[in-house]
Design a protein around this motif. Sequence first.
Motif, short mmCIF file in Angstrom:
data_model
loop_
_atom_site.label_atom_id
_atom_site.label_comp_id
_atom_site.label_asym_id
_atom_site.label_seq_id
_atom_site.Cartn_x
_atom_site.Cartn_y
_atom_site.Cartn_z
N GLU A 65 -7.59 6.69 -3.60
CA GLU A 65 -6.71 6.03 -2.64
C GLU A 65 -7.46 4.86 -1.99
OE1 GLU A 65 -3.64 6.98 -2.10
OE2 GLU A 65 -3.51 9.13 -2.53
N ALA A 66 -6.73 3.81 -1.65
CA ALA A 66 -7.23 2.76 -0.78
C ALA A 66 -6.27 2.73 0.40
CB ALA A 66 -7.28 1.41 -1.48
N GLU A 67 -6.58 3.50 1.43
CA GLU A 67 -5.65 3.77 2.53
C GLU A 67 -5.73 2.68 3.59
OE1 GLU A 67 -3.44 5.99 2.68
OE2 GLU A 67 -4.01 7.75 1.52
N MET A 68 -4.62 1.93 3.75
CA MET A 68 -4.59 0.84 4.72
C MET A 68 -3.40 0.92 5.66
SD MET A 68 -5.89 -2.37 2.41
CE MET A 68 -4.71 -2.05 1.09
N ILE A 69 -2.70 2.04 5.64
CA ILE A 69 -1.52 2.15 6.51
C ILE A 69 -1.89 2.91 7.78
CG2 ILE A 69 0.87 2.93 6.68
CD1 ILE A 69 1.13 2.53 3.69
N ASN A 123 0.79 -1.22 0.00
CA ASN A 123 0.00 0.00 0.00
C ASN A 123 0.83 1.28 0.00
OD1 ASN A 123 -2.52 1.51 2.14
ND2 ASN A 123 -2.66 1.13 -0.05
N ALA A 124 2.14 1.15 0.31
CA ALA A 124 2.98 2.34 0.48
C ALA A 124 3.21 3.08 -0.83
CB ALA A 124 4.30 1.96 1.12
N GLU A 125 3.34 2.36 -1.93
CA GLU A 125 3.54 3.00 -3.23
C GLU A 125 2.22 2.97 -3.99
OE1 GLU A 125 6.76 1.84 -5.64
OE2 GLU A 125 8.28 2.29 -4.13
N LYS A 126 1.83 4.13 -4.49
CA LYS A 126 0.51 4.24 -5.10
C LYS A 126 0.34 3.45 -6.38
CE LYS A 126 -0.84 8.56 -2.90
NZ LYS A 126 0.22 8.56 -1.89
N ALA A 127 1.41 2.81 -6.84
CA ALA A 127 1.27 1.91 -7.98
C ALA A 127 0.34 0.74 -7.66
CB ALA A 127 2.64 1.40 -8.41
N TYR A 128 0.00 0.55 -6.39
CA TYR A 128 -0.98 -0.50 -6.04
C TYR A 128 -2.30 -0.26 -6.78
CZ TYR A 128 -3.35 2.82 -2.91
OH TYR A 128 -4.03 3.89 -2.40
N LEU A 129 -2.54 0.99 -7.20
CA LEU A 129 -3.77 1.28 -7.93
C LEU A 129 -3.85 0.46 -9.21
CD1 LEU A 129 -3.89 5.14 -7.41
CD2 LEU A 129 -5.50 3.49 -6.45
N ASN A 130 -2.69 0.18 -9.81
CA ASN A 130 -2.68 -0.66 -11.01
C ASN A 130 -3.17 -2.07 -10.69
OD1 ASN A 130 -1.77 1.21 -12.93
ND2 ASN A 130 0.36 0.91 -12.32
N ASP A 131 -2.78 -2.59 -9.52
CA ASP A 131 -3.26 -3.91 -9.10
C ASP A 131 -4.77 -3.91 -8.94
OD1 ASP A 131 -0.67 -4.77 -9.08
OD2 ASP A 131 -0.45 -4.76 -6.90
N LEU A 132 -5.29 -2.85 -8.34
CA LEU A 132 -6.74 -2.77 -8.17
C LEU A 132 -7.45 -2.69 -9.52
CD1 LEU A 132 -7.12 -0.33 -5.13
CD2 LEU A 132 -7.37 -2.81 -5.15
N ALA A 133 -6.87 -1.93 -10.44
CA ALA A 133 -7.48 -1.82 -11.77
C ALA A 133 -7.49 -3.18 -12.46
CB ALA A 133 -6.72 -0.80 -12.61
N ASP A 185 -6.65 20.61 -19.55
CA ASP A 185 -5.83 21.80 -19.34
C ASP A 185 -5.30 21.89 -17.91
OD1 ASP A 185 -6.15 22.73 -21.95
OD2 ASP A 185 -8.03 23.75 -21.45
N ARG A 186 -5.56 20.86 -17.09
CA ARG A 186 -5.09 20.89 -15.71
C ARG A 186 -4.79 19.48 -15.24
NH1 ARG A 186 -8.13 23.67 -10.40
NH2 ARG A 186 -6.38 23.36 -8.95
N VAL A 187 -3.64 19.32 -14.57
CA VAL A 187 -3.25 18.02 -14.03
C VAL A 187 -2.78 18.18 -12.59
CG1 VAL A 187 -2.59 17.03 -16.27
CG2 VAL A 187 -0.87 18.21 -14.87
N VAL A 188 -2.72 17.05 -11.90
CA VAL A 188 -2.20 17.00 -10.54
C VAL A 188 -1.02 16.03 -10.53
CG1 VAL A 188 -2.69 16.45 -8.13
CG2 VAL A 188 -4.46 17.48 -9.56
N VAL A 189 0.09 16.44 -9.91
CA VAL A 189 1.28 15.61 -9.80
C VAL A 189 1.46 15.23 -8.34
CG1 VAL A 189 3.74 15.39 -10.33
CG2 VAL A 189 2.31 16.91 -11.71
N LYS A 190 1.52 13.92 -8.07
CA LYS A 190 1.59 13.43 -6.70
C LYS A 190 2.82 12.55 -6.51
CE LYS A 190 -3.47 13.01 -6.49
NZ LYS A 190 -4.59 12.05 -6.25
N ARG A 191 3.32 12.51 -5.29
CA ARG A 191 4.39 11.60 -4.94
C ARG A 191 3.90 10.16 -5.02
NH1 ARG A 191 7.17 14.05 0.45
NH2 ARG A 191 7.42 11.84 0.79
N LEU A 192 4.78 9.27 -5.46
CA LEU A 192 4.42 7.85 -5.50
C LEU A 192 4.27 7.30 -4.09
CD1 LEU A 192 3.86 5.66 -7.59
CD2 LEU A 192 6.23 4.93 -7.38
N VAL A 193 5.10 7.78 -3.17
CA VAL A 193 4.97 7.46 -1.75
C VAL A 193 4.66 8.76 -1.03
CG1 VAL A 193 6.09 6.56 0.32
CG2 VAL A 193 6.62 5.57 -1.92
N GLY A 194 3.45 8.87 -0.52
CA GLY A 194 3.07 10.11 0.12
C GLY A 194 1.67 10.02 0.67
#
Length: 301
Positions: free
Chosen positions: A270-274, A105-115, A145-154
């Motif tokens: 997010e799927a927050e489990m920490i 859950n620490a790295e948001k790439a887990y979203l790919n697993d959920l997808a 015309d607008r994006v959000v940039v987020k930390r992979l761990v954050g």
Amino acid sequence: MTRIGFLACADTLPPEQGSVDERRGDAFEHDLEIAALRPAFADAGLDLIEIDWRAPLGAFDGMALVLLGTAWDYQDHPDEFLARLDALERRGIAVCNPPEVVRWNAEKAYLNDLAARGATIVPTLWLDDAGREDVVAAMDHFGTDRVVVKRLVGAGGFGQHSFTREDLPDAGWHMGRACMVQPFLPSVVDEGEYTFVFVDREFSHGVLKRAAQGEYRIQSLYGGFECGYSPSAQDLATATAVVAALPFDSVLYCRIDMARLPGGELAVMEAEMIEPYLYPVQGPDLGDRVAKAVAARLRAA
């Protein structure tokens, strides 16, 4: 009484227990969560003890289980945090949620697993770093015309940026770390972000989180506020399907944060489990639910 640890950090612990001159601006959420949990734990024969996750290992002796609580600085020290959780498990202390869940859950790439398991996520580009050209390329990719940039761990919106074509980063700007880029969803401002709290995979309560005027981040640190939310059957089913898609059976608590896509479907942000804040004010029976779930785990151990 059985001792249960509530992992916090120096910035969230009460003044008499912390080691900082000034607590975090959202430390009041720590107090609200403790106030909701402690009486219910006491009724269940459990003594809830607030403790810095960096405390000497000997300070954890006699604890049967630890909750990850408000260890809200872990994101800047993920390896140290995971090493501490592993050390606690080796001492025979149950950790909720377990280290293997935290690693996933620490790295948001887990979203790919959920997808891959059928969940709808916000469209995302994954980058080792991002600069001005990457931001423009992401806008072109998403047709926005607008994006959000987020930390992979954050967590908590720290280190997050939002850019428009009229307000791009400086030419020399770089995120400086692995990151994710997503199209900005107007619904986050217009409608709000939805939270679904689950305890032992059962729905506890819903929360609607709104951003302050002129902001898009919904966290209290940025003026965000929240209210109770009774989800429609369709929205609750969408959130429940995300929980069902989790690759773990050992999740004590989970907070699913979602926002509505332009087509009307909720998507996972997010799927927050920490160490998620579980919004006890909007869930008056949260303490009882968590206490019963902890007691059940101790009986099964």
